[in-house]
Design an enzyme around this catalytic site. Structure first.
Site, PDB file in Angstrom:
ATOM      1  N   ASN A 157     -27.851  55.199  -0.146  1.00 59.91           N
ATOM      2  CA  ASN A 157     -28.706  56.216   0.482  1.00 59.91           C
ATOM      3  C   ASN A 157     -27.986  57.041   1.543  1.00 59.91           C
ATOM      4  OD1 ASN A 157     -28.727  53.820   2.035  1.00 59.91           O
ATOM      5  ND2 ASN A 157     -30.703  54.306   2.948  1.00 59.91           N
ATOM      6  N   LYS A 180     -16.882  48.104  -0.334  1.00 56.78           N
ATOM      7  CA  LYS A 180     -17.492  48.182  -1.658  1.00 56.78           C
ATOM      8  C   LYS A 180     -18.654  49.156  -1.605  1.00 56.78           C
ATOM      9  CE  LYS A 180     -20.109  47.184  -4.584  1.00 56.78           C
ATOM     10  NZ  LYS A 180     -20.831  48.148  -5.474  1.00 56.78           N
ATOM     11  N   GLY A 233     -28.598  46.880   2.487  1.00 58.29           N
ATOM     12  CA  GLY A 233     -29.250  47.038   1.197  1.00 58.29           C
ATOM     13  C   GLY A 233     -30.592  46.338   1.179  1.00 58.29           C
ATOM     14  N   THR A 237     -31.270  41.125  -2.149  1.00 54.15           N
ATOM     15  CA  THR A 237     -29.813  41.017  -2.268  1.00 54.15           C
ATOM     16  C   THR A 237     -29.223  40.371  -1.028  1.00 54.15           C
ATOM     17  OG1 THR A 237     -29.806  43.005  -3.650  1.00 54.15           O
ATOM     18  CG2 THR A 237     -27.700  42.287  -2.750  1.00 54.15           C
ATOM     19  N   GLY A 238     -29.775  40.702   0.142  1.00 50.29           N
ATOM     20  CA  GLY A 238     -29.312  40.064   1.365  1.00 50.29           C
ATOM     21  C   GLY A 238     -29.493  38.564   1.333  1.00 50.29           C
ATOM     22  N   GLU A 255     -28.240  44.310   7.211  1.00 52.37           N
ATOM     23  CA  GLU A 255     -29.218  45.344   7.579  1.00 52.37           C
ATOM     24  C   GLU A 255     -30.003  45.618   6.319  1.00 52.37           C
ATOM     25  OE1 GLU A 255     -31.231  48.415   7.603  1.00 52.37           O
ATOM     26  OE2 GLU A 255     -29.344  49.539   7.599  1.00 52.37           O
ATOM     27  N   CYS A 289     -34.303  53.039   4.987  1.00 52.19           N
ATOM     28  CA  CYS A 289     -34.940  51.790   5.406  1.00 52.19           C
ATOM     29  C   CYS A 289     -35.696  51.942   6.717  1.00 52.19           C
ATOM     30  CB  CYS A 289     -33.912  50.675   5.520  1.00 52.19           C
ATOM     31  SG  CYS A 289     -32.486  51.091   6.520  1.00 52.19           S
ATOM     32  N   GLU A 386     -41.920  47.869   0.311  1.00 49.39           N
ATOM     33  CA  GLU A 386     -41.005  48.985   0.550  1.00 49.39           C
ATOM     34  C   GLU A 386     -40.865  49.815  -0.726  1.00 49.39           C
ATOM     35  OE1 GLU A 386     -36.807  49.792   2.802  1.00 49.39           O
ATOM     36  OE2 GLU A 386     -36.884  48.094   1.418  1.00 49.39           O
ATOM     37  N   GLU A 463     -25.829  46.403  13.998  1.00 50.40           N
ATOM     38  CA  GLU A 463     -24.813  47.423  13.811  1.00 50.40           C
ATOM     39  C   GLU A 463     -24.759  48.270  15.085  1.00 50.40           C
ATOM     40  OE1 GLU A 463     -23.336  47.641  10.650  1.00 50.40           O
ATOM     41  OE2 GLU A 463     -24.897  47.932   9.134  1.00 50.40           O
TER      42      GLU A 463
END
Length: 483
Positions: A157, A180, A233, A237-238, A255, A289, A386, A463
């Protein structure tokens, strides 16, 4: 649109090269749905080459980059910022075409990436250890040292900007990086790899691998040579990454997703809130997000807000990314657009009222007009899940306690806004909201100087700001005995 397919190679040990097995993949332009680039698709052999080189470049902290003084590392990162600004227009056009961002937004993102590198250029030699008074005779100090090889996995995104949020602090701390990018948007990350080497980061410390996350992500996260994973992401997946790295106790920052709320009280400047809120939801076609996709409005102001919000939303210019007038571009893919359309149908079944938007224009590409769903409740799927698209659910509330309860009643806790004319209410409510970032009378979430991250299922760690450097370093205590 480019006249011919652009071609890009991997960056392994700072040098461009094809995938070892020769595999490539096409990159589609969201504005047309047609291929506009072909990139190398990394596989297991490429991951092994990158990790071997990165591990050698770290060499238990004795490699060329970790052993470079923090001041010199800062100068190199400052040069990266200069190069980003020198190539700003090319990078902005590449991001606009590759990610579907309006060109004005893409220019802002390149400048924001440059500011990120600039910030960590200045921070590199200011991430300090401490001296600690102790009972025993002697001196105790703490040292901040690089953590090791960092696997940095970034989403589609905001490809360049979010890459900068991870790459800059990781390099500032002296770590080799393996970046990546998302398969849908690899081009600006690959370009960034070239700029890092040009600026002076040693070749062995720079690797950019494009390819499927289901393959590359698992190989990187599960490898014991990777000391730290930074991921942005989706939440599922996290969670998978946490499981993958558990055997090696890999340091991990995540995040993740969000279902952020904007709270609008009747004592706010309702017109101002309604005018500002569309871009807090619909910027980047809602693929953010931090999007305030739940809008909670106090009942006395509800009708006026919905009317003004719908008018401001309908006034947004949906168009081609390179058109200077465009405010909302296409979505990233046909599948992502279909997900939003599916949620609009779910919202109708749940009893929401479609005030505006939700239309697919008759044009190539993955466009969807921003949609406002009124008369929602916080129990509906459109309010809890979401969507990651241009869909906003507007929910009425009766009093302050209800507003806080509804806002906090979410699996997520990433961002949010609070609109009120009362300073005492702003302080009171801000303290009660369980969200990592909150903006009062504003829709802005992120600043390079301040920590950014979420609570609950929105992630782990932070972050940006100096907090990010904590996650890319280890604290070591050294005691010097007097006797």
């Amino acid at each position: 649109m480019p006249a011919a397919l652009r071609s890009d190679l991997l960056v392994v040990a700072g040098r461009r090269q094809s995938a070892r097995d020769g595999a490539t993949t096409e990159v589609l332009a969201p504005a047309t749905g047609e291929p506009f680039a072909r990139v190398a698709r990394a596989g297991p052999e490429d991951v092994e080459l990158a990790l071997a080189a990165a591990d050698a470049a770290f060499d238990d902290g004795r490699g060329p980059w970790p052993s470079t003084s923090a001041t010199v590392r800062g100068r190199v990162l400052g040069r990266v910022a200069e190069l980003l600004r020198e190539r700003a227009e090319d990078l902005a056009e590449l991001e606009a075409w590759g990610a579907g961002h309006p060109i004005g937004d893409a220019r802002w993102e390149v400048e924001a990436a440059a500011r990120t590198f600039e910030y960590y250029a200045g921070a590199a030699n200011k991430h300090l250890g401490t001296t600690i008074p102790i009972m025993d005779p002697g001196l105790a100090v703490t040292l901040r040292e690089p953590v090791g090889v960092c696997a940095l996995i970034v989403p589609w995104n905001f490809p360049l900007l979010i890459a900068s949020w991870k790459v800059a602090p990781a390099l500032a701390c002296g770590n080799p990086i393996v970046l990546k990018p998302a398969s849908l948007t690899p081009l600006t990350a690959l370009a960034l790899g070239d700029l890092l080497v040009e600026a002076g980061v040693p070749e062995g410390a720079v690797h950019v691998l494009s390819g499927p996350g289901s393959v590359l992500g698992d190989l990187l996260v599960g490898d014991p040579r990777v000391a730290k994973v930074g991921f942005t992401g989706e939440t599922a997946t996290g969670a998978h990454i946490l499981r993958q790295g558990s055997d090696t106790i890999t340091r991990t920052s995540l995040e993740l997703g969000g279902k952020s709320a904007a709270l609008v009280f009747a004592d706010a400047d309702v017109e101002q809130a309604a005018a500002a809120t569309p871009m807090s939801v619909f910027a980047n076609a809602g693929q953010d997000c931090c999007a305030r996709s739940r809008i909670l409005v106090e009942r006395p102001a509800y009708d006026a807000f919905v009317d003004a919000f719908a008018r401001a939303t309908e006034a947004l210019v949906v168009g081609e990314p390179l058109d200077e007038a465009t405010e909302v571009g296409p979505m990233i893919s046909a599948g992502q657009r279909q997900t939003s359309l599916d949620y609009l149908a779910i919202g109708a079944e749940e009893g929401t009222r479609l005030v505006c938007g939700g239309e697919v224009p008759e044009r190539p590409g993955f466009y969807l007009s921003p949609a406002v769903l009124a008369d929602a409740s916080n129990t509906m799927r459109v309010s809890r899940e979401e969507i990651f698209g241009p869909v906003a659910a507007v929910i009425p509330f009766d009093d302050e306690d209800e507003a806080v309860r509804v806002a906090n009643d979410s699996d997520y806790g990433l961002s949010g806004s609070l609109w009120t004319g009362s300073s005492t209410r702003a302080i009171r409510v801000a303290r009660r909201l369980r969200t990592g970032s909150l903006s009062v009378n504003s829709h802005s979430s992120v600043r390079v100087e301040t920590p950014f991250g979420g609570m609950r299922r929105s992630g782990l760690g932070r972050e940006l700001g100096l907090s990010a450097m904590d996650t890319y370093s280890e604290v070591r205590t050294v005691f010097f005995a007097e006797e």
